[in-house]
Structures are given as C-alpha cells and as structure tokens.
Design an enzyme around this catalytic site. Structure first.
Site, mmCIF file in Angstrom:
data_model
loop_
_atom_site.group_PDB
_atom_site.id
_atom_site.type_symbol
_atom_site.label_atom_id
_atom_site.label_comp_id
_atom_site.label_asym_id
_atom_site.label_seq_id
_atom_site.Cartn_x
_atom_site.Cartn_y
_atom_site.Cartn_z
ATOM 1 N N GLU A 195 0.742 -1.135 0.524
ATOM 2 C CA GLU A 195 -0.019 0.465 -0.079
ATOM 3 C C GLU A 195 0.790 0.992 0.063
ATOM 4 O O GLU A 195 1.622 1.114 0.754
ATOM 5 C CB GLU A 195 -0.615 0.389 1.337
ATOM 6 N N LYS A 216 -9.286 3.044 -2.496
ATOM 7 C CA LYS A 216 -9.686 2.091 -1.790
ATOM 8 C C LYS A 216 -10.991 2.521 -0.919
ATOM 9 O O LYS A 216 -11.417 4.036 -0.845
ATOM 10 C CB LYS A 216 -8.370 2.412 -0.508
ATOM 11 N N CYS A 263 -5.522 -2.794 2.341
ATOM 12 C CA CYS A 263 -5.379 -2.463 3.194
ATOM 13 C C CYS A 263 -6.812 -3.168 4.426
ATOM 14 O O CYS A 263 -7.243 -4.752 4.802
ATOM 15 C CB CYS A 263 -4.837 -1.874 3.922
#
Length: 271
Positions: free
Chosen positions: A40, A108, A140
């Site tokens: 990430e 995200k 994540c």
C-alpha cells in the site's frame, strides 16, 4: 502464472527513494515472472495533513510513467500502491500496470480512521484479465470486510491482490482475513505488506502471503525485507468448486450497478 511478492520497507513522504527502489525491484524480477506485487502507498509512503496533496500524482504523472517504462522493459505486470490526484481529490489507490498501460485502477473503499480526513473513499470494485486470469484489487482495511472480496468474486475474480500497509498489533487480523476471503470465495488471495518503521513510530507487520482457494497458506513472509516467488496452479479453482460453489449457492446478492467495459474491465458500483 508466476507471481513475485516484494516485501519492502519504505520512507513516508519520500517518493524519489521509494520509486527508485521499486524500479530496481522490477528490473531484478525473474525472466519468467508474470506479476510483481508491492505494498500500500508503495511509491510515497503514508501521508499526513501537511504533505498529502504534494505526494499525490495523476495517473499520467512521472512516477506512473517511470513504472510503465520499467514493466515494458521486463514484459511483466506490476501492482503498486500510490496516492492518486484526480479532479481536486486525493485517493489511496492501487494500479495494475501492464506493458499496455494502466489495466486497472482501484481506489480504497474502506478507509482506516486515520486517513478519513486525508483522502476520498472509492465508489466501486473492479476486475480485469491479465494473461488469461481475472484479477481483482483491494487495499489494506478492505480485506476485513467480507463483502469486498465477494464483490470481486461476483465480478469473476480468480485472484484477489491486496496491497497492504498493516502495522502492529494488527498483523494477525489481516492474515486471518486473507485466509477467510480466499476460502469463502474459492479464489487465490495474495497480500503484500510493508515492513520496517514509519512516521509516528508505526511498526509494520510484514507477513506477506499467498492463500489458495481451499484457504491453505502456500507461502508466507516474516518481518524482514524479502522477495517470495510462487507459480499459481489455477486448476485449484476447479478442484475447490468441484462439489460445492459458494458463489453459485449463495442466496444473498450484493446491491449495486454492474458495468462491462470494452477493454474487459468489470465494475460493481457501490449503492
């Protein structure tokens, strides 16, 4: 498909350093590798309120162009995390870059509490084919929500790739979630996490891993920088679904508009 998991330390706020190390890792890939996966915000590290807009780049910015040149040189695909600038907004994004260009961009959708004042959440899930296999992306915190991986599976994903930036004491959470998401969707799931320390004393947990459609861990890293290589046997997909198929048998569907694009991308828009 041969994949390489590149688990590295990074420097928060230092794009030049992180990009140079990423380009060196691509140049050093095996000649028969198909896909390299990084963590990430690999290119810039984690932002703060003072530098988030300075670190963000558009898709046609210098870092993506440098990566595109590198993947063309090695004839490989790369998944890399970055801060994306677009139309006045900043997104925590991951890009699947192939020699043909940016094949897939994912923003995200589930933001960690510390980043909600820094970046804008994405509004869709997406998959695309690379070398005959359909790939979906998560970042994540996304992996902790079962619906995210199910959305990708509903779009035909055979391989879910997770760019991760998970820190202590939460390392076991994402390991467990990765196993669950692979097993409950009968897909391969691959996670690459960061190692080392970051701003504010964060200690990143490493533990990059590949899980097969039965939920079995095929390889797993420790807490140091390393590079893992593995060839995925997609016949495991059919074996996992031989007697039961969770996606076909599920009686609850996900809401949202589904889009099919001429370039092969499939998207599910969040309602």
């Amino acid at each position: 498909m041969k994949v390489e998991l590149v688990q590295m330390a990074g420097r928060d706020g230092d794009t030049a350093h992180n990009l140079q190390r990423t380009l060196a890792a691509i140049a050093d890939c095996a000649p028969d590798s198909d896909l390299l996966v990084f963590a990430e915000t690999q290119l810039c590290g984690f932002p703060n309120a003072d530098n988030v807009r300075q670190l963000a780049e558009p898709l046609d910015g210098p870092s993506v162009q440098a990566l595109l040149s590198a993947v063309r040189e090695r004839d490989v695909a790369v998944l890399v995390g970055m801060l994306e600038a677009d139309d006045g907004q900043v997104y925590n994004s991951s890009l699947l870059i192939t020699p043909q260009g940016v094949a897939l961009r994912y923003r995200k959708t589930h933001l960690w509490p510390d980043e909600r004042d820094l970046v804008t959440a994405g509004d869709r899930f997406a998959t695309v084919e690379w070398r005959g296999r359909r790939i979906g992306l998560l970042i994540c915190y996304d992996i902790e929500f079962p619906e995210t991986a199910r959305a990708l599976a509903s779009l035909g994903a055979e391989l879910i790739l997770l760019c991760n930036g998970n820190m202590d004491p939460y390392g076991p959470v994402h390991r467990n979630a990765l196993i669950a998401r692979a097993q409950e969707n009968q897909v391969f799931a691959l996670m690459v996490n960061r190692v080392g320390t970051g701003e504010g004393g964060l200690v990143f947990a490493g533990g990059s891993a590949v899980v097969d459609p039965f939920g079995q861990v095929l390889c797993e890293a420790g807490r140091d920088e390393c590079r893992l290589a593995l060839r995925l046997d997609f016949q495991r997909l059919q074996a996992a679904r031989q007697h039961y198929d969770y996606l076909a048998d599920c009686r609850l569907g996900l809401p949202g508009e589904r889009l099919e694009h001429p370039d092969g991308r499939r998207e599910l828009l969040l309602p």
